[in-house]
Design an enzyme around this catalytic site. Structure first.
Site, PDB file in Angstrom:
ATOM      1  N   ASN A 245      42.963  11.250  15.577  1.00  0.00           N
ATOM      2  CA  ASN A 245      42.985   9.900  14.993  1.00  0.00           C
ATOM      3  C   ASN A 245      44.375   9.408  14.596  1.00  0.00           C
ATOM      4  O   ASN A 245      44.705   8.256  14.840  1.00  0.00           O
ATOM      5  CB  ASN A 245      41.981   9.782  13.839  1.00  0.00           C
ATOM      6  CG  ASN A 245      42.329  10.667  12.684  1.00  0.00           C
ATOM      7  OD1 ASN A 245      42.909  11.738  12.846  1.00  0.00           O
ATOM      8  ND2 ASN A 245      41.984  10.247  11.491  1.00  0.00           N
TER       9      ASN A 245
ATOM     10  N   GLU B 129      42.927  19.986   5.886  1.00  0.00           N
ATOM     11  CA  GLU B 129      42.735  18.573   5.550  1.00  0.00           C
ATOM     12  C   GLU B 129      41.505  18.133   6.334  1.00  0.00           C
ATOM     13  O   GLU B 129      41.550  17.969   7.554  1.00  0.00           O
ATOM     14  CB  GLU B 129      43.949  17.736   5.976  1.00  0.00           C
ATOM     15  CG  GLU B 129      45.230  18.102   5.272  1.00  0.00           C
ATOM     16  CD  GLU B 129      45.305  17.631   3.823  1.00  0.00           C
ATOM     17  OE1 GLU B 129      44.359  16.971   3.357  1.00  0.00           O
ATOM     18  OE2 GLU B 129      46.306  17.943   3.168  1.00  0.00           O
TER      19      GLU B 129
ATOM     20  N   CYS C 108      40.294   9.686   7.714  1.00  0.00           N
ATOM     21  CA  CYS C 108      39.679  10.565   6.712  1.00  0.00           C
ATOM     22  C   CYS C 108      39.708   9.913   5.337  1.00  0.00           C
ATOM     23  O   CYS C 108      38.830  10.145   4.523  1.00  0.00           O
ATOM     24  CB  CYS C 108      40.418  11.880   6.683  1.00  0.00           C
ATOM     25  SG  CYS C 108      42.175  11.645   6.540  1.00  0.00           S
TER      26      CYS C 108
ATOM     27  N   GLU D 284      49.671  18.270   1.585  1.00  0.00           N
ATOM     28  CA  GLU D 284      50.671  17.896   2.580  1.00  0.00           C
ATOM     29  C   GLU D 284      51.508  16.775   1.985  1.00  0.00           C
ATOM     30  O   GLU D 284      51.154  16.184   0.970  1.00  0.00           O
ATOM     31  CB  GLU D 284      49.997  17.451   3.875  1.00  0.00           C
ATOM     32  CG  GLU D 284      49.349  18.614   4.583  1.00  0.00           C
ATOM     33  CD  GLU D 284      48.907  18.317   6.008  1.00  0.00           C
ATOM     34  OE1 GLU D 284      48.433  17.202   6.270  1.00  0.00           O
ATOM     35  OE2 GLU D 284      49.041  19.220   6.853  1.00  0.00           O
TER      36      GLU D 284
END
Ligand code: NAD
Length: 496
Positions: A164, A261, A296, A475
């Site tokens: 994505n 993630e 997400c 992150e």
């Protein structure tokens, strides 16, 4: 294979240059098998990417391992400078990379792809300057001894990417891993591998051979082989919850660190005193409607105070009606396509469930394109759902498409409880003019990234990562590099 500038003249030459190859040790190495990559906007095959088997994947890990020792011995600032030069090489070819990305993902060139390349380069530049921040501590243990900790690289990092936002996620993993002295094997997404290969090859000309490698293939062959390779010292993964769970299990068996993630079902809480226009604009951007909701962090559960919900829904619908859905390469297009037919079928299943629910309202917005050169199946109108029970699958599960659920509320304790009711915890937003409501809500929301009156995407220096089943580890930010791409060694010097 050596680089020839003509290889990268157009997107088509890029697809050809990376046909059936991995990037290992700075060179393109052919794999035995290939897999088709399709442009979702037209349905046409744009190229054939590597379909690596276990042995071909292992070759990348062995190469990365061999290169890592010298890389780790290179002064940290010098490593950073090389990563900085690599970032500038990305910027120099930004338009070409964006054009490649638009063709393989179906994301609109103007609203999504150019920005993604710019953010990826920005993240790499950010980390490039942080080499000398890899600091340890001194510990007052005994005045006659020097007791300290140092930060060391881990070794070979396996970085596994979804389709994505592959380039931003590449930068969030590769930037800190390299600057911290690790070498990297990236597993590209088989849905959208070519922009990743191009980015990596442009970067690798400014890096020692072997510190940055990219393999492609299916998750079952290439991805699985990578996570099980004994030469891999750390896995950093972005993708689905199910695959994340599998990788975490493998990491646990191998006793290596794993950063994850995963998905999200992020709540957006609009209070009665919110600035309505700002909140509506925040819902459009936060739900990532221009990316077909394939995010997400998408603000997919929108809780609006009862006083505002009708006005909010009307304005949001009007804003979505104004979005132009169409050819991702057309500069006038706001919204491109869904990535593939499988994803489209999943989204349709959720919308059908909502339609079959008594009392639910389902509205579709915007106009679908009818150009003859476009494959119709993957263009989709944004969908708003209202009147669903709180435990409905559309409310509780990640859809990963342009579908947002709206719900009214009047009691703040209740809305916070509803916001926290899924097993995810990636992001949340609150929209209010009251500082005390903002502080109270942000402290009670169970999410790793909580914003008030805005819904920004990932920022290079702002730590990002989910709670609950949205993942583990962080992150972006200096802390993410130090905590997740190095290990701490304690050293005690006693010359008494
Ligand atoms: P996916 O989990 O299907 O695939 C992600 C990557 O993992 C791909 O490269 C795939 O080949 C690989 N893979 C698949 N099976 C594997 C295995 N057994 N071992 C090793 N690797 C394997 O996800 P996707 O469909 O590409 O991406 C969509 C998902 O990603 C969504 O669920 C979304 O929520 C999540 N996502 C999360 C974030 C975040 O930051 N939290 C960001 C983007 C996407």
């Amino acid at each position: 294979m050596t680089y020839r500038p003509a290889d990268f003249a157009t997107p088509e030459t890029v697809f050809k240059a990376f046909e059936g190859v991995n990037l290992i040790g700075g060179a393109r190495r052919a794999t035995q098998a290939t897999l088709a990559v399709t442009n979702p906007a037209t349905g046409a095959e744009i190229g054939r990417a590597a379909a690596s088997d276990g042995a071909e994947t292992a070759q990348a890990v062995a190469t990365a391992r061999a290169a890592q020792r010298d890389w780790a011995a290179t002064p940290a600032r010098a490593r950073g400078k090389q990563v900085g030069a690599a970032a500038r090489a990305v910027t120099a070819q930004a338009e070409l990379i964006a054009q490649v990305l638009a063709r393989e993902t179906g994301k609109a060139i103007r609203t999504e792809c150019r920005g993604e390349v710019a953010v990826a380069a920005d993240i790499l530049e950010f980390y490039a300057g942080l080499g000398s921040e890899l600091k340890g501590q001194t510990i007052p243990f005994d005045p006659r001894m020097l007791t300290m900790t140092t930060r060391e690289p881990l070794g070979v990092v396996a970085a596994i990417l979804p389709w994505n936002v592959p380039l931003v996620l590449f930068a969030l993993k590769v930037g800190p891993a390299l600057v911290a002295g690790n070498s990297v094997v990236v597993k590209a997404s088989e849905e959208a591998p070519f922009a990743t290969f191009l980015l990596a090859e442009l970067m690798s000309r400014h890096l020692p051979a072997g510190v940055l490698n990219v393999v492609n293939g299916t998750g079952a062959d290439c991805g699985d082989a990578l996570t099980r390779d004994p030469g891999v010292a750390k896995i950093t993964f972005t993708g689905s919850e199910a695959v994340g769970e599998t990788i975490n299990r493998i990491g646990a068996e191998r006793i290596i660190p794993v950063s994850l993630e995963l998905g999200g079902k992020s709540p957006m809480i609009v209070c009665a005193d919110a600035d309505l226009d700002r909140a509506v604009a925040g819902a459009v951007s936060g739900m990532r409607f221009t990316r077909q909701g394939q995010s997400c962090t998408a603000a997919s559960r929108i809780f609006v105070h009862d006083d505002l919900i009708d006005a909010f829904t009307e304005r949001l619908g009007a804003a979505l009606d104004a979005l132009r859905i169409g050819d991702p390469l057309d500069e006038a297009t706001d919204v491109g396509t869904i990535i593939n037919a499988r994803q489209r079928a999943t989204i349709d299943r959720y919308v059908a469930l909502a339609e079959a629910t008594p009392g639910a309202t389902v509205t579709r917005h915007g106009t679908l394109p009818d150009a003859a050169h476009l494959a119709p199946d993957l263009y989709m109108q944004p969908v708003l759902l209202r009147g669903l029970p709180d435990d409905h699958p559309c409310v509780m599960e990640e859809i990963f498409g342009p579908v947002a659920v709206l719900r009214g509320w009047s009691d703040r304790d209740e809305v916070i409880a509803l916001a926290n009711a899924t097993h995810y915890g990636l992001a949340a937003t609150v929209w209010t003019r009251s500082l005390s409501v903002a502080l109270d809500s942000t402290s009670r929301l169970e999410a790793g990234y909580v914003q008030v009156n805005q819904n920004l995407t990932i920022q290079p220096n702002v730590s990002y990562g989910g709670f609950g089943r949205s993942g583990q580890g962080k992150e972006a930010s200096l802390e993410a590099m130090v905590e997740h791409f190095t290990r701490s060694k304690t050293i005690v010097l006693n010359f008494d």
